[in-house]
Write an enzyme that holds these catalytic residues in place. Structure first.
Site, PDB file in Angstrom:
ATOM      1  N   LYS A  29      34.431  43.810  37.907  1.00 40.72           N
ATOM      2  CA  LYS A  29      33.830  42.464  37.789  1.00 40.72           C
ATOM      3  C   LYS A  29      33.482  41.912  39.170  1.00 40.72           C
ATOM      4  O   LYS A  29      32.396  41.378  39.364  1.00 40.72           O
ATOM      5  CB  LYS A  29      34.824  41.547  37.059  1.00 40.72           C
ATOM      6  CG  LYS A  29      34.283  40.170  36.730  1.00 40.72           C
ATOM      7  CD  LYS A  29      34.821  39.632  35.426  1.00 40.72           C
ATOM      8  CE  LYS A  29      36.275  39.216  35.474  1.00 40.72           C
ATOM      9  NZ  LYS A  29      36.487  37.881  36.055  1.00 40.72           N
ATOM     10  N   SER A  30      34.393  42.056  40.128  1.00 42.39           N
ATOM     11  CA  SER A  30      34.125  41.522  41.476  1.00 42.39           C
ATOM     12  C   SER A  30      32.895  42.185  42.087  1.00 42.39           C
ATOM     13  O   SER A  30      32.032  41.524  42.670  1.00 42.39           O
ATOM     14  CB  SER A  30      35.318  41.793  42.405  1.00 42.39           C
ATOM     15  OG  SER A  30      36.423  41.048  42.013  1.00 42.39           O
ATOM     16  N   GLY A 101      35.271  31.592  38.022  1.00 36.50           N
ATOM     17  CA  GLY A 101      35.508  30.998  39.337  1.00 36.50           C
ATOM     18  C   GLY A 101      34.753  31.749  40.420  1.00 36.50           C
ATOM     19  O   GLY A 101      34.228  31.151  41.357  1.00 36.50           O
ATOM     20  N   ARG A 129      39.453  23.868  37.764  1.00 34.60           N
ATOM     21  CA  ARG A 129      39.886  24.705  38.893  1.00 34.60           C
ATOM     22  C   ARG A 129      39.386  24.159  40.235  1.00 34.60           C
ATOM     23  O   ARG A 129      38.288  23.626  40.328  1.00 34.60           O
ATOM     24  CB  ARG A 129      39.434  26.162  38.664  1.00 34.60           C
ATOM     25  CG  ARG A 129      40.122  26.744  37.436  1.00 34.60           C
ATOM     26  CD  ARG A 129      39.684  28.145  37.138  1.00 34.60           C
ATOM     27  NE  ARG A 129      40.043  29.077  38.177  1.00 34.60           N
ATOM     28  CZ  ARG A 129      39.613  30.331  38.207  1.00 34.60           C
ATOM     29  NH1 ARG A 129      38.803  30.779  37.253  1.00 34.60           N
ATOM     30  NH2 ARG A 129      39.987  31.131  39.177  1.00 34.60           N
ATOM     31  N   SER A 173      41.851  34.387  50.087  1.00 40.19           N
ATOM     32  CA  SER A 173      41.010  34.337  48.888  1.00 40.19           C
ATOM     33  C   SER A 173      39.679  35.001  49.177  1.00 40.19           C
ATOM     34  O   SER A 173      38.937  34.581  50.069  1.00 40.19           O
ATOM     35  CB  SER A 173      40.771  32.883  48.474  1.00 40.19           C
ATOM     36  OG  SER A 173      39.626  32.800  47.653  1.00 40.19           O
ATOM     37  N   ASP A 327      45.542  39.561  40.292  1.00 40.08           N
ATOM     38  CA  ASP A 327      45.068  39.543  38.898  1.00 40.08           C
ATOM     39  C   ASP A 327      45.926  40.406  37.980  1.00 40.08           C
ATOM     40  O   ASP A 327      45.769  40.364  36.754  1.00 40.08           O
ATOM     41  CB  ASP A 327      43.615  40.037  38.829  1.00 40.08           C
ATOM     42  CG  ASP A 327      42.661  39.039  39.476  1.00 40.08           C
ATOM     43  OD1 ASP A 327      43.040  37.859  39.612  1.00 40.08           O
ATOM     44  OD2 ASP A 327      41.552  39.448  39.851  1.00 40.08           O
ATOM     45  N   LYS A 354      44.360  30.031  38.305  1.00 42.80           N
ATOM     46  CA  LYS A 354      43.462  31.033  37.711  1.00 42.80           C
ATOM     47  C   LYS A 354      42.833  30.475  36.433  1.00 42.80           C
ATOM     48  O   LYS A 354      42.824  29.279  36.228  1.00 42.80           O
ATOM     49  CB  LYS A 354      44.230  32.333  37.465  1.00 42.80           C
ATOM     50  CG  LYS A 354      44.710  32.992  38.758  1.00 42.80           C
ATOM     51  CD  LYS A 354      43.521  33.392  39.618  1.00 42.80           C
ATOM     52  CE  LYS A 354      43.953  33.901  40.980  1.00 42.80           C
ATOM     53  NZ  LYS A 354      42.813  34.142  41.873  1.00 42.80           N
ATOM     54  N   ARG A 358      48.613  30.628  35.023  1.00 45.93           N
ATOM     55  CA  ARG A 358      49.274  31.892  34.636  1.00 45.93           C
ATOM     56  C   ARG A 358      50.766  31.871  34.983  1.00 45.93           C
ATOM     57  O   ARG A 358      51.555  32.546  34.324  1.00 45.93           O
ATOM     58  CB  ARG A 358      48.593  33.093  35.324  1.00 45.93           C
ATOM     59  CG  ARG A 358      47.234  33.381  34.749  1.00 45.93           C
ATOM     60  CD  ARG A 358      46.549  34.587  35.384  1.00 45.93           C
ATOM     61  NE  ARG A 358      45.239  34.763  34.767  1.00 45.93           N
ATOM     62  CZ  ARG A 358      44.251  35.450  35.288  1.00 45.93           C
ATOM     63  NH1 ARG A 358      44.395  36.052  36.442  1.00 45.93           N
ATOM     64  NH2 ARG A 358      43.102  35.563  34.652  1.00 45.93           N
TER      65      ARG A 358
HETATM   66  C1  S3P Z   1      38.009  37.528  43.041  1.00 44.35           C
HETATM   67  C2  S3P Z   1      38.994  37.078  43.890  1.00 44.35           C
HETATM   68  C3  S3P Z   1      40.318  36.650  43.405  1.00 44.35           C
HETATM   69  C4  S3P Z   1      40.591  37.143  42.002  1.00 44.35           C
HETATM   70  C5  S3P Z   1      39.427  36.911  41.089  1.00 44.35           C
HETATM   71  C6  S3P Z   1      38.208  37.654  41.592  1.00 44.35           C
HETATM   72  C7  S3P Z   1      36.707  37.916  43.623  1.00 44.35           C
HETATM   73  O1  S3P Z   1      40.384  35.237  43.420  1.00 44.35           O
HETATM   74  O2  S3P Z   1      41.741  36.508  41.486  1.00 44.35           O
HETATM   75  O3  S3P Z   1      39.721  37.361  39.775  1.00 44.35           O
HETATM   76  O4  S3P Z   1      35.919  38.606  42.944  1.00 44.35           O
HETATM   77  O5  S3P Z   1      36.449  37.536  44.765  1.00 44.35           O
HETATM   78  P1  S3P Z   1      40.729  34.403  44.752  1.00 44.35           P
HETATM   79  O6  S3P Z   1      39.619  34.544  45.694  1.00 44.35           O
HETATM   80  O7  S3P Z   1      40.894  32.983  44.285  1.00 44.35           O
HETATM   81  O8  S3P Z   1      42.010  34.987  45.266  1.00 44.35           O
END
Ligand code: S3P
Length: 448
Positions: A29-30, A101, A129, A173, A327, A354, A358
């Site tokens: 997904k990222s 997010g 959030r 983050s 995650d 999140k 969680r």
């Molecule tokens: C993500 C970063 C993480 C992760 C999220 C996906 C990303 O969040 O928890 O599911 O794709 O950059 P944070 O940046 O808030 O740690």
């Protein structure tokens, strides 16, 4: 078009037979979010294969189209006609980031370099959030926001006068880091981002591949520094998205805790800053092996993972691990509940921010299933004991995909079934979750 969600909202997970077979997790997904957004910022046509076909990522496709980016799909490949670093158009409607997010936060930095204004909103979970973590540094770079209390909905006012910044982030983050990096692509000069520990470095790897002027070392411990110098156009790229370790985590834990299981999970991205869960499970006594490892063209390690059932014991994980498996805590805590002995997971404050809270969702859900759990500030303490995983309860996942999938996996070993409410959320990351884990041997049914 978003594919019709086939997951029912209420699912019940019954005791499972042993899991067997080969499975490939959905695409990462990222990386999917970044592949689309960076391609939109590039010059020319980028091709993305194996893009994750889930609600969060399809909301990114929609958002970019609303900003004037042409995106087409030919069989399994998305073709993105990049608008360049400053080419987004003021849309005639707001952008709905849905549950994501990542979409909301990384888009803010990317939009910031186009002289446009855009309203971003999201579903009821995303509207709760915190967005100040990206608004604050982006404001220092000259991007303006209208928001109340740093929450969505908000308006982003882009500018063609982005200033470089030195930002010492209070949190690790990847979303914050990425948002600043994307704004930094348009700054006149070099921006520097420092984080307490290295968060996932997919943006750094991909930005380098796209030709950005970026410098990073991604240290495995201690503070991390990334430098980006604005002014370079991004070039178009071909990207094949690897499988998502965060989704693979559910089948890996399921095979580890369900007696007699033996599975292979293929084509999983095993980036160092994402694979803390594999290390944690191995420390607990899991039999997990990495096979056929290779590094892809944008520096991401990929492998097959073989998993066999094994008896687990409790562990203590310090807070330095937390960004490397942030995650995966929901599913890791399920493994800890079935292990023998006490597990302590430290430094989990980010879990409160999140898709749901969680931190408390895990504790409440596990206690209702029969497990003794305590919290101490930002730490969760689980007194693992398979004999006490009674189940026979309904867990409301608060529309949180990872909490939903975690308790469904726990249902595979609990004495009585576990019903989970809010399972439509699973479509945000793993649309075929129940059919795929059922194919391996699990017994998850719609509640009728
Ligand atoms: C993500 C970063 C993480 C992760 C999220 C996906 C990303 O969040 O928890 O599911 O794709 O950059 P944070 O940046 O808030 O740690």
């Amino acid at each position: 078009m978003i594919k019709k969600n086939i997951i029912k909202n209420n699912l019940i997970s019954y005791k499972s037979r042993n899991l067997n077979g080969i499975i490939e997790p959905p695409a990462d997904k990222s990386i999917s979010h970044r592949a689309l957004l960076f391609s939109a910022l590039a010059v020319g046509k980028s091709k993305i294969s194996n893009l994750l076909n889930s609600e969060d990522v399809l909301n990114m496709v929609k958002a970019l189209r609303v900003l004037g980016v042409k995106i087409t799909k030919k069989s399994n490949t998305y073709i993105v006609n990049g608008s360049g670093l400053t080419g987004f158009k003021t849309p005639n409607k707001h952008i709905d980031c849905g549950n994501s997010g990542t979409l909301a936060r990384i888009l803010m930095g990317a939009i910031g370099g186009s002289e446009i204004f855009v309203t971003l909103t999201g579903d009821s979970s995303l509207r709760k959030r915190p967005m100040n973590r990206v608004i604050k540094p982006l404001e220092k770079m000259g991007i303006n926001f209208n928001s109340s209390n740093g929450l969505l909905p908000l308006i982003v006012h882009g500018t063609n006068e982005i200033m470089p910044i030195k930002y010492d982030s209070p949190i690790s983050s990847a979303q914050v880091k990425t948002s600043i990096l994307l704004a930094g692509l348009n700054a006149k000069g070099t921006s520097e981002i420092i984080e307490p520990h290295t968060s996932r470095d997919h943006s750094e790897n991909l930005l380098k591949y796209f030709g950005a002027n970026i410098k990073y070392k991604s240290k495995s411990s201690g503070k991390n520094k990334v430098l980006i110098t604005g002014g370079n156009n991004l070039r178009s790229c071909n990207i094949d998205v690897p499988g998502d370790i965060s989704s693979a985590a559910f089948t890996i834990v399921a095979a580890t805790i369900i007696p007699g299981s033996n599975i292979i999970v293929k084509n999983v991205g095993i980036n160092y800053f994402r694979k803390g869960m594999l290390e944690a499970l191995n420390m607990m006594g899991a039999k997990i092996k990495i096979e056929n490892k290779f590094i892809n063209n944008f520096n991401e390690p990929i492998a097959d993972i073989s998993v066999q059932y094994s008896k687990l014991k409790g562990i203590t994980l310090g807070s330095r691990y937390s960004s490397r498996l942030i995650d995966e805590y929901p599913i890791l805590t399920m493994a800890a509940a079935t292990a023998s002995g006490k597990s302590i997971f430290k430094g989990l404050s980010e879990l409160r921010h999140k898709e749901s809270d969680r931190f408390n969702g895990i504790i409440d859900g596990l206690i209702s299933c029969g497990i003794k759990v305590q919290s101490k500030k930002d730490d969760i303490i689980i007194y693992g004991n398979l004999d006490q995983v009674n189940g026979g309860v309904t867990v409301d996942c608060k529309y949180d995909h990872r909490v939903a999938m975690s308790f469904l996996i726990l249902g595979g070993v609990s004495k009585k079934p576990i019903k989970v409410v809010g399972c439509k959320s699973i479509a945000t990351s793993y649309p075929n979750f129940n059919s795929e884990v059922n194919n391996l041997g699990m017994n998850i049914k719609n509640d009728i």
